[in-house]
Design an enzyme around this catalytic site. Structure first.
Site, mmCIF file in Angstrom:
data_model
loop_
_atom_site.group_PDB
_atom_site.id
_atom_site.type_symbol
_atom_site.label_atom_id
_atom_site.label_comp_id
_atom_site.label_asym_id
_atom_site.label_seq_id
_atom_site.Cartn_x
_atom_site.Cartn_y
_atom_site.Cartn_z
ATOM 1 N N GLY A 208 31.262 39.081 27.268
ATOM 2 C CA GLY A 208 30.072 39.720 26.725
ATOM 3 C C GLY A 208 29.724 39.462 25.263
ATOM 4 O O GLY A 208 30.576 39.538 24.415
ATOM 5 N N SER A 209 28.496 39.119 24.940
ATOM 6 C CA SER A 209 28.166 38.686 23.595
ATOM 7 C C SER A 209 26.648 38.628 23.406
ATOM 8 O O SER A 209 25.891 39.167 24.202
ATOM 9 C CB SER A 209 28.788 37.315 23.341
ATOM 10 O OG SER A 209 28.491 36.447 24.424
#
Length: 250
Positions: A208-209
Site C-alpha cells: 500500500g502506497s
C-alpha cells in the site's frame, strides 16, 4: 507478446493469460509458500498452514506485473500507477525537483502546477511506470515517516522518491513514489541518464502506497476525484491542455 502493436481498429493478437510475477516478489512468495507447506505437510498444523498458504497466494498476487497497452500519443501524460485518484490540487512542486542539484540540468519551475495523487491499496498492481517518454534527469530518495499515504502531509513527511523525466522537446514531468503505513521500501528500476519509453516500468513500492504526479505548467487533469486509473494506460493529462471536467458518482 510485449511490444506488439495494438490499435482501435482491431489489429493485433491478444489472448488472456495470468500476469507474470515480478522477480522482486518471487522470493517472498516462495518463502511464504515453503513455510506454509512445512506446517501443512511437515507438522500437520492446518490451523497455521492454510492461512500461510493463503498469505503466499496474496504475496504472489501483490507482485503481479501485467502487460499494458501504452497509448502512442506525444501529447498524453500517462498514469504512473494503478489506483484511485484521491487528490487533485494546485501546488508548488517539491523542492528536490526544482533546486539546482549541481548536474547542470535544470529542474521544474517553481510555479504552481496541478498535482494528481493516486492511492494504491494492497490489492492494486504496485509496479510504477513513467508518464512520458524521455530521459531520467533526477532520482532523489528521501527518508521519512510512514504515515497514512492518503493524508496530504504524506507528500512532505513520508519516505519518498522523486523522479524527473524530460522529453526531447524539453517538457518535464516529475512524479513521486510515497511509502505509506504498510509500505516499507521503494525499489527503483532506473537511474539518471536512462532513456525511457512512455509507460516503461520505473520501480515499485512494497505494499500500500501513493504516487503524486506534477503536470507541466498549463496542463490540467484529465481524470476526476475518485476515478480508477491504470498505470501506463490511463491518460491523466495532455501537455498544455486545461479543461473543466465533471463527473457523477453512482
Amino acid at each position: 507478446m510485449a511490444g506488439d502493436l495494438l490499435d482501435n481498429q482491431g489489429r493485433g493478437d491478444v489472448r488472456w493469460s495470468l500476469p507474470p510475477i515480478h522477480p522482486e516478489g518471487r522470493k517472498y512468495g516462495l518463502i511464504a509458500l515453503a513455510v506454509s507447506l512445512f506446517f501443512l505437510i511437515g507438522l500437520d498444523w492446518e490451523i497455521v498452514g492454510w492461512p500461510l498458504l493463503a498469505l503466499s497466494a496474496g504475496i504472489f498476487a501483490f507482485f503481479r506485473d501485467p502487460e499494458r497497452v501504452v497509448p502512442q500519443d506525444d501529447s498524453a501524460i500517462l498514469s504512473p500507477a494503478d489506483g484511485q485518484v484521491t487528490m487533485i490540487a494546485e501546488v508548488e512542486p517539491p523542492r528536490e525537483l526544482v533546486i539546482d542539484d549541481g548536474s547542470g540540468i535544470g529542474g521544474l519551475s517553481s510555479d504552481t502546477v496541478t498535482r494528481v495523487s493516486i492511492f494504491l491499496s494492497v490489492f492494486d498492481v504496485h509496479i510504477n511506470r513513467t508518464p512520458i517518454a524521455g530521459t531520467v534527469q533526477r532520482v532523489v530518495y528521501i527518508p521519512g515517516s510512514f504515515a497514512d499515504a492518503g493524508l496530504d502531509k504524506a507528500s512532505e513527511e513520508n519516505e519518498r522518491q522523486h523522479i524527473l523525466v524530460e522529453r526531447s522537446d524539453g517538457t518535464k514531468v516529475g512524479f513521486t513514489q510515497i511509502a505509506g503505513l504498510v509500505a516499507r521500501r521503494i525499489v527503483p528500476f532506473v537511474k539518471p541518464g536512462d532513456t525511457l519509453g512512455a509507460g516503461q516500468r520505473v520501480g515499485l513500492i512494497r505494499f500500500g502506497s501513493r504516487v503524486d504526479v506534477y503536470l507541466p505548467a498549463g496542463t490540467g487533469s484529465d481524470v476526476l476525484l475518485g476515478q480508477r486509473v491504470v498505470a501506463g494506460e490511463t491518460v491523466i493529462g495532455r501537455v498544455g491542455a486545461r479543461k473543466l471536467l465533471e463527473g457523477v458518482s453512482q
